[in-house]
Design a protein around this motif. Structure first.
Motif, PDB file in Angstrom:
ATOM      1  N   HIS A 190       5.457  13.029  -8.348  1.00 21.90           N
ATOM      2  CA  HIS A 190       4.330  12.113  -8.550  1.00 21.90           C
ATOM      3  C   HIS A 190       3.977  11.892 -10.017  1.00 21.90           C
ATOM      4  CE1 HIS A 190       3.307  11.777  -4.283  1.00 21.90           C
ATOM      5  NE2 HIS A 190       3.721  13.029  -4.200  1.00 21.90           N
ATOM      6  N   ASN A 249       0.828  -1.197   0.000  1.00 24.78           N
ATOM      7  CA  ASN A 249       0.000   0.000   0.000  1.00 24.78           C
ATOM      8  C   ASN A 249       0.861   1.246   0.000  1.00 24.78           C
ATOM      9  OD1 ASN A 249      -2.354  -1.444   0.041  1.00 24.78           O
ATOM     10  ND2 ASN A 249      -2.573  -1.392   2.257  1.00 24.78           N
ATOM     11  N   GLU A 250       0.378   2.264  -0.714  1.00 23.92           N
ATOM     12  CA  GLU A 250       1.068   3.548  -0.705  1.00 23.92           C
ATOM     13  C   GLU A 250       0.938   4.198   0.656  1.00 23.92           C
ATOM     14  OE1 GLU A 250       1.097   5.894  -4.895  1.00 23.92           O
ATOM     15  OE2 GLU A 250      -0.804   5.797  -3.838  1.00 23.92           O
ATOM     16  N   ASP A 251       1.945   4.926   1.020  1.00 21.20           N
ATOM     17  CA  ASP A 251       1.922   5.730   2.234  1.00 21.20           C
ATOM     18  C   ASP A 251       0.714   6.666   2.173  1.00 21.20           C
ATOM     19  OD1 ASP A 251       2.586   8.352   3.624  1.00 21.20           O
ATOM     20  OD2 ASP A 251       4.218   7.071   4.351  1.00 21.20           O
ATOM     21  N   ARG A 252       0.057   6.876   3.298  1.00 22.54           N
ATOM     22  CA  ARG A 252      -1.142   7.721   3.320  1.00 22.54           C
ATOM     23  C   ARG A 252      -0.829   9.157   2.903  1.00 22.54           C
ATOM     24  NH1 ARG A 252      -4.202   6.260   8.823  1.00 22.54           N
ATOM     25  NH2 ARG A 252      -5.808   7.611   7.963  1.00 22.54           N
ATOM     26  N   ARG A 253       0.362   9.637   3.236  1.00 24.26           N
ATOM     27  CA  ARG A 253       0.735  10.997   2.831  1.00 24.26           C
ATOM     28  C   ARG A 253       0.843  11.092   1.311  1.00 24.26           C
ATOM     29  NH1 ARG A 253       6.026  11.389   6.080  1.00 24.26           N
ATOM     30  NH2 ARG A 253       5.898   9.245   5.420  1.00 24.26           N
ATOM     31  N   VAL A 254       1.383  10.028   0.719  1.00 26.90           N
ATOM     32  CA  VAL A 254       1.491   9.994  -0.750  1.00 26.90           C
ATOM     33  C   VAL A 254       0.097   9.992  -1.366  1.00 26.90           C
ATOM     34  CG1 VAL A 254       2.247   8.586  -2.715  1.00 26.90           C
ATOM     35  CG2 VAL A 254       3.766   8.888  -0.743  1.00 26.90           C
ATOM     36  N   GLN A 255      -0.782   9.173  -0.824  1.00 30.86           N
ATOM     37  CA  GLN A 255      -2.154   9.113  -1.332  1.00 30.86           C
ATOM     38  C   GLN A 255      -2.841  10.474  -1.220  1.00 30.86           C
ATOM     39  OE1 GLN A 255      -3.939   6.016   1.049  1.00 30.86           O
ATOM     40  NE2 GLN A 255      -3.221   4.383  -0.300  1.00 30.86           N
ATOM     41  N   LYS A 256      -2.679  11.124  -0.074  1.00 34.50           N
ATOM     42  CA  LYS A 256      -3.315  12.431   0.128  1.00 34.50           C
ATOM     43  C   LYS A 256      -2.759  13.469  -0.841  1.00 34.50           C
ATOM     44  CE  LYS A 256      -4.640  13.672   4.374  1.00 34.50           C
ATOM     45  NZ  LYS A 256      -4.568  14.017   5.800  1.00 34.50           N
ATOM     46  N   THR A 257      -1.457  13.428  -1.071  1.00 32.61           N
ATOM     47  CA  THR A 257      -0.841  14.383  -1.988  1.00 32.61           C
ATOM     48  C   THR A 257      -1.326  14.144  -3.416  1.00 32.61           C
ATOM     49  OG1 THR A 257       1.119  14.558  -0.583  1.00 32.61           O
ATOM     50  CG2 THR A 257       1.356  15.256  -2.880  1.00 32.61           C
TER      51      THR A 257
END
Length: 188
Positions: A49, A2-10
């Motif tokens: 990204h 899973n992608e890091d949540r910060r990455v997902q949010k960004t």
């Protein structure tokens, strides 16, 4: 993994910023700086990204195609071929949920890549989910699916891009009846 949540949010912030901007101005006029500013990130973060705006658009297209593909899961293909209203309604719900983005993606892609990718995903899903239940040769199946899918998508694209005066439920029923009965089965 899973992608890091910060990455997902960004990534989500960047995507949302693009969707907002595409509703305000023409695609060629949108810059990375505007997307980054709207997403509250810097340009370097954008480029961490996405290679460019086209890469961002490609990811958004892929997400839309995936949603249409997932809509096919659990569909009884034989029933859908006899009465495609449920299938049309599922597709319409997806299209309606991302209507602004979808209508703009359809406008910015001169080669209709978004529509072509959705159409191919639908045809592939119908073929896969039929489990060999469709009793016709591949060429006939391809021709029939091309007609039905292209007609359905073009009808919805026209509706999305038009004034949308006709209720979407009527459009769905019209498309379903056309697929099942053809023009001769339509009642005035």
């Amino acid at each position: 993994m899973n992608e890091d949540r910060r990455v997902q949010k960004t990534r989500q912030a960047i995507q949302n910023a693009f969707v907002e901007l595409i509703t305000e101005k023409n695609y060629p006029e949108i810059t990375v700086k505007e997307i980054a500013d709207r997403a509250n990130v810097n340009r370097k973060t954008f480029y961490n990204h996405y290679a460019d705006i086209n890469a961002l658009v490609a990811e958004l297209e892929t997400a839309i195609v995936r949603a249409f593909d997932e809509a096919m899961e659990g569909i009884d293909v034989q029933r859908a071929l006899r009465d495609p209203e449920e299938l049309c309604s599922r597709f319409l719900a997806i299209g309606y949920s991302c209507r602004e983005l979808l209508s703009h993606l359809m406008n910015i892609r001169y080669d209709d890549r978004t529509v072509a990718r959705i159409a191919q995903a639908l045809k592939d899903s119908i073929r896969k989910s039929s489990g060999g239940e469709i009793r016709m040769d591949d060429q006939t199946f391809d021709i029939l699916m091309e007609f039905a899918v292209a007609g359905m998508l073009q009808t919805y694209q026209t509706w999305f891009m038009g004034d949308r005066r006709q209720p979407v439920e009527e459009v769905t029923l019209l498309v379903s009846n056309l697929i099942v009965s053809g023009i001769s089965g339509m009642r005035a």
